[in-house]
Design an enzyme around this catalytic site. Structure first.
Site, PDB file in Angstrom:
ATOM      1  N   GLY A  12       0.394  -1.353  -0.057  1.00 23.70           N
ATOM      2  CA  GLY A  12      -0.209  -0.098   0.359  1.00 23.70           C
ATOM      3  C   GLY A  12       1.198   1.105  -0.261  1.00 23.70           C
ATOM      4  O   GLY A  12       1.894   0.937   0.341  1.00 23.70           O
ATOM      5  N   ASP A  13       0.035   2.782  -0.098  1.00 23.45           N
ATOM      6  CA  ASP A  13       1.329   3.716  -0.093  1.00 23.45           C
ATOM      7  C   ASP A  13       2.103   4.212  -0.950  1.00 23.45           C
ATOM      8  O   ASP A  13       3.564   4.535  -1.158  1.00 23.45           O
ATOM      9  CB  ASP A  13       1.366   4.108   0.849  1.00 23.45           C
ATOM     10  CG  ASP A  13       0.348   3.877   2.352  1.00 23.45           C
ATOM     11  OD1 ASP A  13      -0.751   4.137   1.623  1.00 23.45           O
ATOM     12  OD2 ASP A  13       0.952   3.670   3.500  1.00 23.45           O
ATOM     13  N   LYS A  16      -0.592   5.627  -5.956  1.00 19.12           N
ATOM     14  CA  LYS A  16      -2.011   4.878  -6.583  1.00 19.12           C
ATOM     15  C   LYS A  16      -2.023   6.243  -7.175  1.00 19.12           C
ATOM     16  O   LYS A  16      -2.395   6.391  -8.514  1.00 19.12           O
ATOM     17  CB  LYS A  16      -2.661   3.985  -6.168  1.00 19.12           C
ATOM     18  CG  LYS A  16      -2.067   2.524  -5.643  1.00 19.12           C
ATOM     19  CD  LYS A  16      -2.537   1.417  -4.492  1.00 19.12           C
ATOM     20  CE  LYS A  16      -3.164   2.037  -3.303  1.00 19.12           C
ATOM     21  NZ  LYS A  16      -1.749   1.559  -2.555  1.00 19.12           N
ATOM     22  N   LYS A  18      -1.265   8.955  -7.537  1.00 17.22           N
ATOM     23  CA  LYS A  18      -1.273   9.771  -8.575  1.00 17.22           C
ATOM     24  C   LYS A  18      -0.438   9.023  -9.580  1.00 17.22           C
ATOM     25  O   LYS A  18      -1.347  10.095 -10.331  1.00 17.22           O
ATOM     26  CB  LYS A  18       0.573   9.605  -7.804  1.00 17.22           C
ATOM     27  CG  LYS A  18       1.397  10.610  -8.604  1.00 17.22           C
ATOM     28  CD  LYS A  18       2.805  11.073  -8.291  1.00 17.22           C
ATOM     29  CE  LYS A  18       3.819  11.162  -9.797  1.00 17.22           C
ATOM     30  NZ  LYS A  18       5.089  10.826  -8.764  1.00 17.22           N
ATOM     31  N   ASN A  38     -10.212   2.630   4.136  1.00 21.60           N
ATOM     32  CA  ASN A  38      -9.226   2.837   4.651  1.00 21.60           C
ATOM     33  C   ASN A  38      -7.980   3.294   4.291  1.00 21.60           C
ATOM     34  O   ASN A  38      -6.994   2.818   4.649  1.00 21.60           O
ATOM     35  CB  ASN A  38      -8.438   1.121   5.111  1.00 21.60           C
ATOM     36  CG  ASN A  38      -9.426   0.305   3.915  1.00 21.60           C
ATOM     37  OD1 ASN A  38      -9.787   0.617   3.207  1.00 21.60           O
ATOM     38  ND2 ASN A  38      -9.054  -1.213   3.750  1.00 21.60           N
ATOM     39  N   ALA A  39      -8.279   3.255   2.653  1.00 18.61           N
ATOM     40  CA  ALA A  39      -7.238   3.998   1.962  1.00 18.61           C
ATOM     41  C   ALA A  39      -6.961   4.969   1.603  1.00 18.61           C
ATOM     42  O   ALA A  39      -8.620   6.459   2.410  1.00 18.61           O
ATOM     43  CB  ALA A  39      -7.658   4.253   0.317  1.00 18.61           C
ATOM     44  N   GLY A  40      -6.295   5.621   0.949  1.00 12.44           N
ATOM     45  CA  GLY A  40      -6.058   7.092   1.599  1.00 12.44           C
ATOM     46  C   GLY A  40      -4.969   7.178  -0.049  1.00 12.44           C
ATOM     47  O   GLY A  40      -3.335   6.986   0.131  1.00 12.44           O
ATOM     48  N   HIS A  41      -5.586   7.911  -0.569  1.00 10.92           N
ATOM     49  CA  HIS A  41      -4.726   8.771  -1.757  1.00 10.92           C
ATOM     50  C   HIS A  41      -4.612  10.139  -2.317  1.00 10.92           C
ATOM     51  O   HIS A  41      -5.111  10.491  -1.751  1.00 10.92           O
ATOM     52  CB  HIS A  41      -5.697   7.441  -3.416  1.00 10.92           C
ATOM     53  CG  HIS A  41      -5.919   5.955  -3.255  1.00 10.92           C
ATOM     54  ND1 HIS A  41      -6.367   5.223  -4.109  1.00 10.92           N
ATOM     55  CD2 HIS A  41      -5.345   5.817  -2.093  1.00 10.92           C
ATOM     56  CE1 HIS A  41      -6.150   4.155  -3.546  1.00 10.92           C
ATOM     57  NE2 HIS A  41      -5.555   4.167  -2.464  1.00 10.92           N
ATOM     58  N   GLN A 223      -5.018  -0.135  -0.987  1.00 13.98           N
ATOM     59  CA  GLN A 223      -3.717  -1.232  -0.103  1.00 13.98           C
ATOM     60  C   GLN A 223      -2.698  -1.942  -1.396  1.00 13.98           C
ATOM     61  O   GLN A 223      -2.420  -1.219  -2.700  1.00 13.98           O
ATOM     62  CB  GLN A 223      -4.621  -2.517   0.217  1.00 13.98           C
ATOM     63  CG  GLN A 223      -5.569  -2.104   2.002  1.00 13.98           C
ATOM     64  CD  GLN A 223      -7.035  -1.436   1.175  1.00 13.98           C
ATOM     65  OE1 GLN A 223      -7.852  -1.445   0.741  1.00 13.98           O
ATOM     66  NE2 GLN A 223      -7.372  -0.038   0.882  1.00 13.98           N
ATOM     67  N   THR A 238      -5.636  -6.594   4.719  1.00  9.71           N
ATOM     68  CA  THR A 238      -6.722  -6.671   4.510  1.00  9.71           C
ATOM     69  C   THR A 238      -7.884  -7.187   4.181  1.00  9.71           C
ATOM     70  O   THR A 238      -7.464  -8.381   3.521  1.00  9.71           O
ATOM     71  CB  THR A 238      -7.025  -5.668   4.291  1.00  9.71           C
ATOM     72  OG1 THR A 238      -7.895  -3.836   4.247  1.00  9.71           O
ATOM     73  CG2 THR A 238      -7.152  -5.167   2.508  1.00  9.71           C
ATOM     74  N   THR A 300      -4.461   7.454   8.612  1.00 10.32           N
ATOM     75  CA  THR A 300      -4.254   7.582  10.441  1.00 10.32           C
ATOM     76  C   THR A 300      -3.280   8.021  10.624  1.00 10.32           C
ATOM     77  O   THR A 300      -2.869   8.655  12.028  1.00 10.32           O
ATOM     78  CB  THR A 300      -4.283   5.847  11.210  1.00 10.32           C
ATOM     79  OG1 THR A 300      -3.088   4.885  10.189  1.00 10.32           O
ATOM     80  CG2 THR A 300      -5.484   5.309  10.475  1.00 10.32           C
ATOM     81  N   LEU A 331      11.779   7.702  -6.772  1.00 11.03           N
ATOM     82  CA  LEU A 331      12.987   7.528  -7.193  1.00 11.03           C
ATOM     83  C   LEU A 331      13.405   8.426  -6.328  1.00 11.03           C
ATOM     84  O   LEU A 331      14.862   8.405  -6.354  1.00 11.03           O
ATOM     85  CB  LEU A 331      13.063   7.572  -8.672  1.00 11.03           C
ATOM     86  CG  LEU A 331      14.396   6.409  -8.800  1.00 11.03           C
ATOM     87  CD1 LEU A 331      14.509   5.002  -8.706  1.00 11.03           C
ATOM     88  CD2 LEU A 331      14.420   7.135 -11.134  1.00 11.03           C
ATOM     89  N   GLY A 412       8.320   7.945 -11.321  1.00  7.46           N
ATOM     90  CA  GLY A 412       7.819   9.046 -10.124  1.00  7.46           C
ATOM     91  C   GLY A 412       9.622   9.161  -9.526  1.00  7.46           C
ATOM     92  O   GLY A 412      10.230   9.260  -8.775  1.00  7.46           O
TER      93      GLY A 412
END
Ligand code: GDP
Ligand code: IMO
Ligand code: MG
Length: 426
Positions: A12-13, A16, A18, A38-41, A223, A238, A300, A331, A412
């Protein structure tokens, strides 16, 4: 692009949000197919930061229809709030569509999530406490309430009585908690139904029609592969399928409709919550990765655990997802480190593992076998084409391709919308 899945290749994190935003400029429909808030994009546009939890990252483009598919779990209050927040910032969320078959997160799910974690004590998963696991538990035990149920007060009341009473018994008799007021929940959720009525539709049909009329459709995973309920580091996962197959079941299309699968991977690796993590750095280097990489959870605010890139896990992710491309992010953060390490195999309990181990005991005892690569030690955040990257950075990228067997199609070099260097196929 026709139908492309964008999913997390790690824990996760990975970035995704971006990458989904990057591809959304040419998309017509962007679908979330699993998970919930639960996701934070994160998406950064002209220095302005958007953090989306439920609405697909394509929403920032006016031509995109953002779809919340049947495989997700929806907390209606969160959805309404997210739409209001977008509106306040000049983004029109009126095109959002939600599957009538998506399951609803209820107050007792959130409560149980917190209580179950407390009950597990030291064995806890470190969930986001958003009620995700308990909502999927109800889905699979067939006690779930779906979005469509909210629009039929009689059916809703019946289902709520069954599910709510069951949860109250659990809360009281097993976990020694106060029961929740079912009447109050009923009224609260009927209110949400009024607000969401116009957004709920048959999204399986919507997505199918888009694909079959030649539109560009993206599927945005939440995730990551190693958090997948089937293919992740169970039980520290998850409760859904972020892997590519989940895009089909979670949106109601067939696997043959999917053309590309892009795995988003950080140039190093992070994890939030507990569970095995072979390349974890518990030293000063790991601390610096947290600081320089800004590795704090979007949902969180927790510090993410950090480590060197794990090519064993990435190769595994390539396999279980059928990755056709890798989008390598962050990168630029590795400019501050050197020499760089990549795990190419594991040693565990006296054996060497070239493939990701399926046995929990083996995984827990893994020590990475590292390969060292030289760093580049210069700022790359202003570089605007892949060819202009320092040679050592290109060698790092190309080594990842060798080890994973998958082409790296973008790199990136910063959080901003433009800071993705595309690498067209040769
Ligand atoms: P997601 O959950 O996969 O969408 O990822 P998150 O948004 O939780 O975390 C990724 C973080 O990395 C966010 O803060 C992004 O703004 C940031 N990010 C994404 N790509 C890059 C990159 O190439 N370089 C840098 N420095 N930051 C990035
Ligand atoms: P995005 O989409 C990172 C982790 C939690 C916990 C485990 C189970 O932003 O990449 P849950 O609340 O889902 O039952 O928690 O999964 N987790 C995530 N970790 N990124 C996420 O989402 C996550 N969503 C859940 O920390 O370990
Ligand atoms: Mg995130």
């Amino acid at each position: 692009m026709p139908a492309t899945v964008i999913l997390g290749a790690q824990w996760g994190d990975e970035g995704k949000g971006k990458i989904t935003d990057r591809y959304s400029r040419d998309a017509d429909v962007v679908v979330r197919y699993q998970g919930g808030n639960n996701a934070g994009h994160t998406i950064v546009v002209d220095g302005e930061r958007f953090a989306l939890s439920l609405i697909p990252s394509g929403v920032l483009y006016p031509q995109v229809t953002p779809v919340i598919g049947n495989g997700t779990v929806v907390d209606p209050a969160v959805l309404i709030r997210e739409m209001e927040e977008l509106t306040a910032r000049g983004i029109d969320p009126s095109r959002v569509r939600v599957s009538g078959n998506a399951h609803v997160i209820m107050p007792y799910h959130r409560k149980l999530d917190a209580v179950l974690e407390r009950y597990l004590g030291e064995e806890q998963i470190g969930t986001t406490k958003r009620g995700i696991g308990p909502a999927y538990m109800d889905k699979y035990s067939r006690f779930g309430i779906r979005m469509q149920d909210l629009f039929d007060p009689k059916i809703f009341r019946k289902k709520l009585d069954v599910a709510g009473k069951d949860k109250n018994r659990q809360l009281q008799k097993v976990y020694n908690q106060l029961p929740l007021d079912i009447d109050e929940i009923y009224e609260e959720y009927l209110g949400y139904a009024d607000e969401l009525r116009d957004y709920v539709t048959d999204t399986s049909l919507l997505v199918w029609e888009a694909i079959h009329s030649g539109e560009n459709v993206l599927f945005e995973g939440a995730q990551g592969t190693l958090l997948d309920i089937d293919h992740g580091t169970y039980p520290f996962v998850t409760s859904s399928n972020p892997t590519a197959g989940g895009a089909a079941t979670g949106s109601g299309i067939g696997p043959r409709d999917i053309d590309n699968v892009i795995g988003v991977a950080k140039a190093y690796i992070t994890r939030v919550g507990t569970g095995p993590f072979p390349t974890e750095l518990l030293d000063e280097t790991g601390e610096r990765m947290i600081d320089i990489g800004g590795e704090y959870g979007v949902v969180t605010g927790r510090r993410r655990r950090t480590g060197w890139l794990d090519a064993v896990a990435l190769r595994y992710s390539a396999r279980v997802n059928g990755l056709t491309e890798i989008a390598l992010t962050k990168l630029d953060i590795l400019s501050h480190f050197g020499p760089l390490k990549i795990a190419v195999a594991y040693d565990s309990l006296g054996d060497r593992y070239d493939e990701f181990p399926r046995q929990q005991r083996v995984l827990y005892n893994c020590h990475p076998v590292y390969e060292e690569l030289e760093g580049w030690g210069e700022d790359i955040s202003k570089v605007d084409s892949y060819d202009d990257l320092p040679d050592a950075a290109k060698r790092y990228v190309e080594r990842i391709e060798d080890l994973s067997g998958v082409r790296v199609s973008s790199v990136g070099v910063g959080p901003g919308r433009e800071a993705t260097l595309m690498r067209p196929a040769p």
